[in-house]
Design a protein around this motif. Structure first.
Motif, short mmCIF file in Angstrom:
data_model
loop_
_atom_site.label_atom_id
_atom_site.label_comp_id
_atom_site.label_asym_id
_atom_site.label_seq_id
_atom_site.Cartn_x
_atom_site.Cartn_y
_atom_site.Cartn_z
N THR A 32 -9.44 3.23 -23.22
CA THR A 32 -9.04 2.91 -22.02
C THR A 32 -8.96 1.61 -21.45
OG1 THR A 32 -9.10 5.29 -21.12
CG2 THR A 32 -8.70 3.59 -19.18
N VAL A 33 -8.13 0.74 -21.53
CA VAL A 33 -8.07 -0.74 -21.16
C VAL A 33 -7.28 -0.74 -19.80
CG1 VAL A 33 -7.58 -2.92 -22.06
CG2 VAL A 33 -8.06 -1.06 -23.68
N ALA A 34 -8.22 -1.36 -18.76
CA ALA A 34 -7.47 -1.25 -17.54
C ALA A 34 -7.78 -2.78 -16.73
CB ALA A 34 -7.99 -0.28 -16.78
N SER A 35 -6.84 -2.92 -15.94
CA SER A 35 -6.96 -4.06 -15.12
C SER A 35 -7.75 -3.82 -13.72
CB SER A 35 -5.70 -4.82 -14.75
OG SER A 35 -5.76 -5.69 -13.71
N ILE A 36 -8.95 -4.36 -13.32
CA ILE A 36 -9.43 -3.96 -12.03
C ILE A 36 -9.78 -5.07 -11.05
CG2 ILE A 36 -10.92 -2.32 -13.41
CD1 ILE A 36 -13.22 -4.06 -13.36
N GLY A 37 -9.12 -6.22 -11.39
CA GLY A 37 -9.18 -7.25 -10.43
C GLY A 37 -8.16 -8.37 -10.87
N PRO A 38 -7.86 -9.31 -10.15
CA PRO A 38 -7.05 -10.44 -10.32
C PRO A 38 -7.45 -11.01 -11.60
CG PRO A 38 -7.51 -10.60 -7.77
CD PRO A 38 -8.52 -9.33 -8.53
N SER A 39 -8.86 -11.21 -11.93
CA SER A 39 -9.25 -12.03 -12.99
C SER A 39 -10.05 -10.88 -14.01
CB SER A 39 -10.04 -13.26 -12.63
OG SER A 39 -10.97 -12.96 -11.85
N VAL A 40 -10.14 -9.86 -13.69
CA VAL A 40 -11.05 -8.89 -14.44
C VAL A 40 -10.20 -7.73 -15.34
CG1 VAL A 40 -13.33 -7.56 -14.45
CG2 VAL A 40 -12.57 -9.50 -12.71
N MET B 125 0.71 -1.14 -0.11
CA MET B 125 0.08 -0.19 0.08
C MET B 125 0.81 1.24 0.14
SD MET B 125 -3.06 -1.14 -0.24
CE MET B 125 -4.03 0.41 0.07
N SER B 126 1.92 1.24 0.71
CA SER B 126 2.83 2.48 0.79
C SER B 126 3.61 2.73 -0.76
CB SER B 126 3.92 2.16 1.69
OG SER B 126 3.52 1.89 3.09
N ARG B 127 3.94 1.55 -1.35
CA ARG B 127 4.56 1.78 -2.57
C ARG B 127 3.39 2.02 -3.56
NH1 ARG B 127 6.87 -3.30 -1.50
NH2 ARG B 127 5.44 -4.32 -2.74
N GLN B 128 2.17 1.63 -3.72
CA GLN B 128 1.26 2.30 -4.35
C GLN B 128 0.92 3.60 -4.26
OE1 GLN B 128 -2.26 -0.46 -3.87
NE2 GLN B 128 -1.24 -2.09 -5.17
N ALA B 129 0.74 4.13 -2.95
CA ALA B 129 0.59 5.42 -2.65
C ALA B 129 1.88 6.49 -3.30
CB ALA B 129 0.51 5.53 -1.21
N ALA B 130 2.92 5.84 -3.13
CA ALA B 130 4.25 6.51 -3.55
C ALA B 130 4.10 6.78 -5.07
CB ALA B 130 5.47 6.16 -2.87
N SER B 131 4.23 5.52 -5.80
CA SER B 131 4.33 5.56 -7.14
C SER B 131 3.15 6.09 -7.76
CB SER B 131 4.75 4.18 -7.35
OG SER B 131 3.78 3.39 -7.52
N CYS B 132 2.02 5.66 -7.72
CA CYS B 132 0.93 6.08 -8.24
C CYS B 132 0.97 5.51 -9.77
CB CYS B 132 0.30 7.24 -8.13
SG CYS B 132 -0.20 7.63 -6.38
N SER B 133 1.52 4.44 -10.14
CA SER B 133 1.79 4.23 -11.49
C SER B 133 0.44 4.13 -12.41
CB SER B 133 2.41 2.98 -11.76
OG SER B 133 2.87 2.27 -13.06
N ALA B 134 0.48 4.33 -13.66
CA ALA B 134 -0.66 4.47 -14.27
C ALA B 134 -0.79 3.02 -15.18
CB ALA B 134 -0.60 5.21 -15.71
N ASP B 135 0.04 1.92 -15.00
CA ASP B 135 0.18 0.90 -15.82
C ASP B 135 0.51 -0.28 -14.66
OD1 ASP B 135 -0.03 1.90 -18.14
OD2 ASP B 135 2.22 2.06 -18.55
N ASP B 136 -0.52 -1.42 -14.70
CA ASP B 136 -0.16 -2.77 -13.97
C ASP B 136 1.28 -3.36 -14.51
OD1 ASP B 136 -1.47 -4.94 -12.27
OD2 ASP B 136 -0.79 -5.95 -14.27
N PRO B 137 2.13 -3.49 -13.60
CA PRO B 137 3.58 -3.99 -14.14
C PRO B 137 3.41 -5.24 -14.81
CG PRO B 137 3.48 -4.22 -11.83
CD PRO B 137 1.99 -3.29 -12.18
N LEU B 138 2.34 -6.28 -14.49
CA LEU B 138 2.55 -7.68 -15.03
C LEU B 138 1.50 -7.61 -16.32
CD1 LEU B 138 1.78 -9.70 -11.93
CD2 LEU B 138 3.87 -9.69 -13.23
N SER B 139 0.54 -6.91 -16.37
CA SER B 139 -0.35 -7.28 -17.70
C SER B 139 0.06 -5.91 -18.45
CB SER B 139 -1.83 -7.11 -17.19
OG SER B 139 -2.13 -5.76 -16.75
N GLY B 140 0.59 -4.83 -18.15
CA GLY B 140 0.50 -3.60 -18.87
C GLY B 140 -0.66 -2.84 -19.18
N LEU B 141 -1.68 -3.16 -18.61
CA LEU B 141 -2.98 -2.51 -18.64
C LEU B 141 -2.96 -1.59 -17.83
CD1 LEU B 141 -5.56 -5.54 -18.94
CD2 LEU B 141 -4.36 -4.26 -20.78
N ALA B 142 -3.91 -0.42 -17.83
CA ALA B 142 -3.90 0.60 -17.02
C ALA B 142 -4.44 0.22 -15.76
CB ALA B 142 -4.94 1.53 -17.56
#
Length: 271
Positions: A199-207, A121-138
């Motif tokens: 806008t193509v985004a990952s919103i869950g582990p399987s969604v 949670m701390s890393r997510q708050a600090a980086s606020c990356s626009a892309d999911d690192p595994l899938s490459g989706l938003a």
């Protein structure tokens, strides 16, 4: 002899599966709200670790982080840990509901899991990356930003022209890297079909979902996505158990706040 010893006496794989099943049952009985997102690769790692001779704290740390990345809150994550601890403490052959008591969790288990959750949670708050690192989706955070822009545009126009395409996989029969591979293949198909600024985004582990403007090509794009995703998943035998992809249109609710809540709910409730 407790449950730990009982399942350890089986073969390694069978014992791990038995513990996994009892753990999941106890967690859902304790109130886990979204059964579809419980199974993670880190769950299997924890099962193997607690059945072994070593210290499972490293695996619990990773599980805590994975829960955070999947959108589970700290209270929910610790409830899941309490269910695991309760199952391990039960005598063999016990039946019925296993009570999950967070206050009974040993300090080392509690600390490792909570630290894993907190660090992510701390890393997510600090980086606020626009892309999911595994899938490459938003990321969901970027999708929420786009939703605010879409709703502002709708207010100016006096009408809502955007819609969501929701895409889900049933990963309940897969584990480990097979889940990651399946979502990566899905992401490739999504980017190929929707390559005109949607806008193509990952919103869950399987969604995953697509935020796009409704037009006359939408029905064809959805049909193409179903076919292309099925073709991609069929290439890898390790992801065959994912089953057919679920694709549906989801209308945007009246307000941006409602849309953000909808995205959070869909990301955890879909298979």
């Amino acid at each position: 002899m407790g449950v730990r010893e009982a399942v350890t006496s089986r073969s390694g794989a069978d014992g791990s599966r038995a513990l996994r099943w009892r753990w999941r049952t106890a967690t859902i009985a304790a109130g886990w709200a979204f059964p579809a997102d419980w199974a993670l690769a880190e769950v299997d790692d924890v099962c193997r670790a607690v059945l072994g001779e070593g210290d499972p704290c490293r695996e619990l740390y990773r599980l805590g982080g994975a829960r955070a990345e999947a959108g589970a809150g700290l209270a929910e994550t610790l409830l899941d840990l309490a269910a695991l601890h309760a199952v391990l403490a039960q005598p063999p052959g016990s039946t019925g509901v296993v009570p999950a008591d967070v206050d009974a969790i040993p300090a080392r288990m509690l600390r490792s899991t909570a630290l894993g959750w907190g660090d992510v949670m701390s890393r997510q708050a600090a980086s606020c990356s626009a892309d999911d690192p595994l899938s490459g989706l938003a990321t969901p955070a970027y999708l929420r930003t786009r939703l605010r822009e879409v709703y502002a545009e709708a207010r100016a126009l006096g009408r809502q022209e955007h819609v969501l395409v929701l895409v889900s996989l049933d990963l309940s029969r897969t584990s480990g890297w097979s889940r990651v591979v399946a979502m990566t293949l899905l992401a490739d198909a999504l980017r190929e079909v929707f390559d005109a600024g949607e806008t193509v985004a990952s919103i869950g582990p399987s969604v995953a979902c697509v935020l796009l403007r409704r037009d006359r090509h939408l029905a064809r794009a959805v049909a193409n996505l179903r076919v292309l995703t099925a073709d991609r998943l069929a290439v890898d035998p390790h992801v065959a158990p994912t089953g057919p992809v679920g694709v549906r249109l989801e209308e945007l609710p009246p307000t941006c706040e409602d849309a953000a809540a909808l995205i959070a709910r869909l990301g955890r409730s879909e298979h």
